[in-house]
Design a protein around this motif. Structure first.
Motif, PDB file in Angstrom:
ATOM      1  N   LEU A 143       0.658  -1.023  -0.026  1.00 19.92           N
ATOM      2  CA  LEU A 143       0.004   0.018  -0.030  1.00 19.92           C
ATOM      3  C   LEU A 143       0.980   1.203  -0.066  1.00 19.92           C
ATOM      4  N   GLN A 144       1.889   1.260   0.928  1.00 22.74           N
ATOM      5  CA  GLN A 144       2.814   2.449   0.840  1.00 22.74           C
ATOM      6  C   GLN A 144       3.399   2.723  -0.214  1.00 22.74           C
ATOM      7  N   PHE A 145       3.954   1.503  -0.988  1.00 28.20           N
ATOM      8  CA  PHE A 145       4.648   1.730  -2.451  1.00 28.20           C
ATOM      9  C   PHE A 145       3.903   2.286  -3.331  1.00 28.20           C
ATOM     10  N   CYS A 146       2.551   1.949  -3.381  1.00 27.90           N
ATOM     11  CA  CYS A 146       1.709   2.296  -4.497  1.00 27.90           C
ATOM     12  C   CYS A 146       1.696   3.842  -4.107  1.00 27.90           C
ATOM     13  N   LEU A 147       1.182   4.078  -3.060  1.00 27.67           N
ATOM     14  CA  LEU A 147       0.897   5.457  -2.881  1.00 27.67           C
ATOM     15  C   LEU A 147       2.182   6.436  -2.846  1.00 27.67           C
ATOM     16  N   ALA A 148       3.491   6.125  -2.867  1.00 30.91           N
ATOM     17  CA  ALA A 148       4.682   6.754  -3.100  1.00 30.91           C
ATOM     18  C   ALA A 148       4.555   7.470  -4.360  1.00 30.91           C
ATOM     19  N   ASN A 149       4.147   6.917  -5.169  1.00 27.99           N
ATOM     20  CA  ASN A 149       3.860   7.552  -6.618  1.00 27.99           C
ATOM     21  C   ASN A 149       3.157   8.873  -6.651  1.00 27.99           C
ATOM     22  N   PRO A 150       3.604  10.060  -7.023  1.00 31.05           N
ATOM     23  CA  PRO A 150       2.819  11.177  -7.238  1.00 31.05           C
ATOM     24  C   PRO A 150       1.536  11.015  -8.286  1.00 31.05           C
ATOM     25  N   ALA A 151       1.652   9.979  -9.275  1.00 34.15           N
ATOM     26  CA  ALA A 151       0.561   9.825 -10.190  1.00 34.15           C
ATOM     27  C   ALA A 151      -0.462   9.059  -9.592  1.00 34.15           C
ATOM     28  N   VAL A 152      -0.292   8.562  -8.327  1.00 38.35           N
ATOM     29  CA  VAL A 152      -1.454   7.709  -7.793  1.00 38.35           C
ATOM     30  C   VAL A 152      -2.038   8.773  -6.525  1.00 38.35           C
ATOM     31  N   ALA A 153      -3.357   8.655  -6.680  1.00 39.98           N
ATOM     32  CA  ALA A 153      -4.010   9.776  -5.951  1.00 39.98           C
ATOM     33  C   ALA A 153      -4.832   8.878  -4.954  1.00 39.98           C
ATOM     34  N   THR A 154      -5.039   7.691  -5.080  1.00 39.80           N
ATOM     35  CA  THR A 154      -5.742   6.782  -4.140  1.00 39.80           C
ATOM     36  C   THR A 154      -5.509   5.181  -4.398  1.00 39.80           C
ATOM     37  N   VAL A 155      -5.560   4.329  -3.427  1.00 38.75           N
ATOM     38  CA  VAL A 155      -5.530   2.934  -3.659  1.00 38.75           C
ATOM     39  C   VAL A 155      -6.943   2.409  -2.969  1.00 38.75           C
ATOM     40  N   ILE A 156      -7.567   1.661  -3.597  1.00 36.25           N
ATOM     41  CA  ILE A 156      -8.683   1.214  -2.970  1.00 36.25           C
ATOM     42  C   ILE A 156      -8.589  -0.394  -2.830  1.00 36.25           C
ATOM     43  N   PRO A 157      -8.139  -0.772  -1.680  1.00 37.33           N
ATOM     44  CA  PRO A 157      -7.876  -2.354  -1.344  1.00 37.33           C
ATOM     45  C   PRO A 157      -9.419  -2.890  -1.274  1.00 37.33           C
ATOM     46  N   GLY A 158      -9.380  -4.162  -1.467  1.00 39.58           N
ATOM     47  CA  GLY A 158     -10.475  -4.835  -1.253  1.00 39.58           C
ATOM     48  C   GLY A 158     -10.895  -5.105   0.069  1.00 39.58           C
ATOM     49  N   ALA A 159     -12.065  -5.161   0.653  1.00 36.47           N
ATOM     50  CA  ALA A 159     -12.343  -5.515   1.844  1.00 36.47           C
ATOM     51  C   ALA A 159     -13.274  -6.470   2.181  1.00 36.47           C
ATOM     52  N   SER A 160     -13.387  -7.847   2.403  1.00 39.38           N
ATOM     53  CA  SER A 160     -14.136  -8.675   2.314  1.00 39.38           C
ATOM     54  C   SER A 160     -14.734  -8.846   3.609  1.00 39.38           C
ATOM     55  N   LYS A 161     -14.407  -8.075   4.622  1.00 43.22           N
ATOM     56  CA  LYS A 161     -15.019  -8.051   5.902  1.00 43.22           C
ATOM     57  C   LYS A 161     -14.789  -6.744   6.597  1.00 43.22           C
ATOM     58  N   PRO A 162     -15.306  -6.122   7.405  1.00 43.40           N
ATOM     59  CA  PRO A 162     -15.196  -4.803   7.930  1.00 43.40           C
ATOM     60  C   PRO A 162     -13.775  -4.654   8.691  1.00 43.40           C
ATOM     61  N   SER A 163     -13.264  -5.678   9.333  1.00 45.35           N
ATOM     62  CA  SER A 163     -12.192  -5.835  10.132  1.00 45.35           C
ATOM     63  C   SER A 163     -10.881  -5.290   9.039  1.00 45.35           C
ATOM     64  N   ARG A 164     -11.245  -5.744   7.845  1.00 49.08           N
ATOM     65  CA  ARG A 164     -10.259  -5.352   6.936  1.00 49.08           C
ATOM     66  C   ARG A 164      -9.787  -4.058   6.571  1.00 49.08           C
TER      67      ARG A 164
END
Length: 81
Positions: free
Chosen positions: A23-44
């Protein structure tokens, strides 16, 4: 898969979760505004939040770069600070 295993070995050595690193690697790129990880349950959602705020040592990112596991031109979270 060999590359993933090498990254996992380095992550384990630095006590860094693969989720945090990814997650942190993806967001380090200034071209990336957001990352939307899948959440199969609320605890995720809480896991993702914790992964984003986890402190990852600069040495971890440098080791990935030194081992040729990330592109030399790729922005790293340590460079974003």
């Amino acid at each position: 898969m060999a590359k993933v295993e090498k990254i996992k070995q380095i992550a384990d050595r630095f006590n860094v979760s693969m989720k945090s690193a990814g997650l942190q690697f993806c967001l380090a790129n200034p071209a990336v505004a957001t990352v939307i990880p899948g959440a199969s349950k609320p605890s995720r959602i809480a896991e993702d939040k914790d992964a984003l705020s986890a402190v990852i040592p600069e040495e971890f990112w440098q080791e990935l770069r030194n081992q040729g596991l990330v592109n030399p031109a790729a922005p790293l979270p340590l460079e974003k600070k």
